[in-house]
Design an enzyme around this catalytic site. Structure first.
Site, short mmCIF file in Angstrom:
data_model
loop_
_atom_site.label_atom_id
_atom_site.label_comp_id
_atom_site.label_asym_id
_atom_site.label_seq_id
_atom_site.Cartn_x
_atom_site.Cartn_y
_atom_site.Cartn_z
N SER A 107 1.05 -1.12 0.58
CA SER A 107 -0.36 0.08 0.34
C SER A 107 1.08 1.32 0.51
O SER A 107 1.84 1.54 -0.63
CB SER A 107 -0.82 -0.51 1.22
OG SER A 107 -2.10 0.79 1.13
N ASP A 115 -1.49 14.01 12.19
CA ASP A 115 -2.06 15.44 12.53
C ASP A 115 -1.67 15.84 11.09
O ASP A 115 -2.25 15.90 9.96
CB ASP A 115 -1.89 16.37 12.80
CG ASP A 115 -2.87 16.33 14.13
OD1 ASP A 115 -3.84 16.18 14.64
OD2 ASP A 115 -2.48 17.33 15.71
N HIS A 173 -7.16 -6.34 0.14
CA HIS A 173 -6.26 -5.45 0.19
C HIS A 173 -4.93 -5.51 0.92
O HIS A 173 -4.28 -5.59 0.78
CB HIS A 173 -6.59 -3.75 0.67
CG HIS A 173 -5.24 -2.32 1.10
ND1 HIS A 173 -4.55 -2.59 -0.51
CD2 HIS A 173 -4.99 -2.43 1.39
CE1 HIS A 173 -4.16 -1.44 -0.10
NE2 HIS A 173 -3.98 -1.61 0.93
#
Length: 259
Positions: free
Chosen positions: A87, A179, A238
């Site tokens: 990924s 964040d 996945h």
């Protein structure tokens, strides 16, 4: 540049293998695979920048993350390695192979393509859910799991993400740079134009039930990696290595040991 990335070493086999995990993962996610390959590989399970116990960066792009990992590879090894990336880790691995091919002997790309992946948008809701968790109120991982159950109903996904929740004494915190990663999801899902090609052996392992690799991705993959071979793990989604670890291990072993 980051001088050190947190990593775990498993095995003592002749092939040097570096595993790069996906978004919000950690190197240890490949522990089962690395242990099964320990007779043929010495595996380095790396925490990507902004993940696990590796350092954080101030900005995020695929290329600056790839540069961090490439610098670590350059400092850590005096020979090219087999790079296996899943990924996000697969995108970073591909860019390392294209931009610093002297570092990579073989490349294995797991269920990702050199293309924009619209599926990365699913993380927008997942990250938003994680951000609702008031860390000052968390008293246990079980409590956090329960608090997120409604927003992230898939138990496997929820517990995968909660691997990132750690505590020191009574203080709970995120291991991942939540964040920055949350603000960088467009970059995570993208694939900026890149020149060149990598002419080493490449294995492209695709989950048969995953939407991440599509027929229209074959041509751009072949353009960048002319020696690519594709293998589909029929019953995997996945997270191929977690869905069918036995088949994934067999494929990896064959890729490492064949000429």
């Amino acid at each position: 540049m980051t001088a050190e990335l947190n990593h775990l070493v498993i095995g003592s086999g002749e092939h040097t293998v570096v595993f790069l995990h996906g978004l919000f993962g950690q190197g240890k996610n490949f522990g089962t695979i690395a242990t099964a390959l320990s007779d043929v590989a010495t595996s380095y399970l790396v925490d990507l920048p902004n993940h696990g116990r590796s350092p954080w960066t101030e900005t995020f792009s695929l290329d600056n993350q790839a540069a961090e990992v490439a610098e670590w590879l350059h400092q850590s090894f005096d020979h090219p390695v087999t790079l296996i990336g899943h990924s996000l880790g697969g995108k970073i691995a591909m860019r390392i192979a294209l931009q610093a091919p002297e570092l990579v002997e073989r490349l294995m790309v797991v269920d990702i393509s050199p293309a924009r992946n619209v599926e990365a948008a699913q993380f927008v809701n997942l990250v938003a859910a994680l951000r609702t968790l008031d860390l000052s109120e968390v008293q246990s991982r079980t409590q956090a799991d329960e608090a997120l159950r409604e927003l992230i109903p898939d138990t496997m996904v929820r517990r995968f993400l909660l691997q990132n929740l750690q505590h020191k004494g009574d203080v709970w915190f995120w291991l991942a740079n939540l964040d920055l990663l949350a603000d960088s999801l467009h970059a995570v899902g993208g694939w900026p134009a890149i020149d060149g090609e990598f002419d080493g052996p490449v294995l492209w392992v695709v989950g048969g039930r995953s939407p991440y690799c599509l027929p229209e991705h074959v041509e751009p993959m072949q353009a960048l990696f002319p020696r690519v071979r594709q293998v589909t793990v029929k019953d995997a989604a996945h997270w191929v290595h977690a869905d069918d670890p036995e088949t994934f291990t067999s494929i990896t072993r064959m890729f490492l040991t064949q000429d």
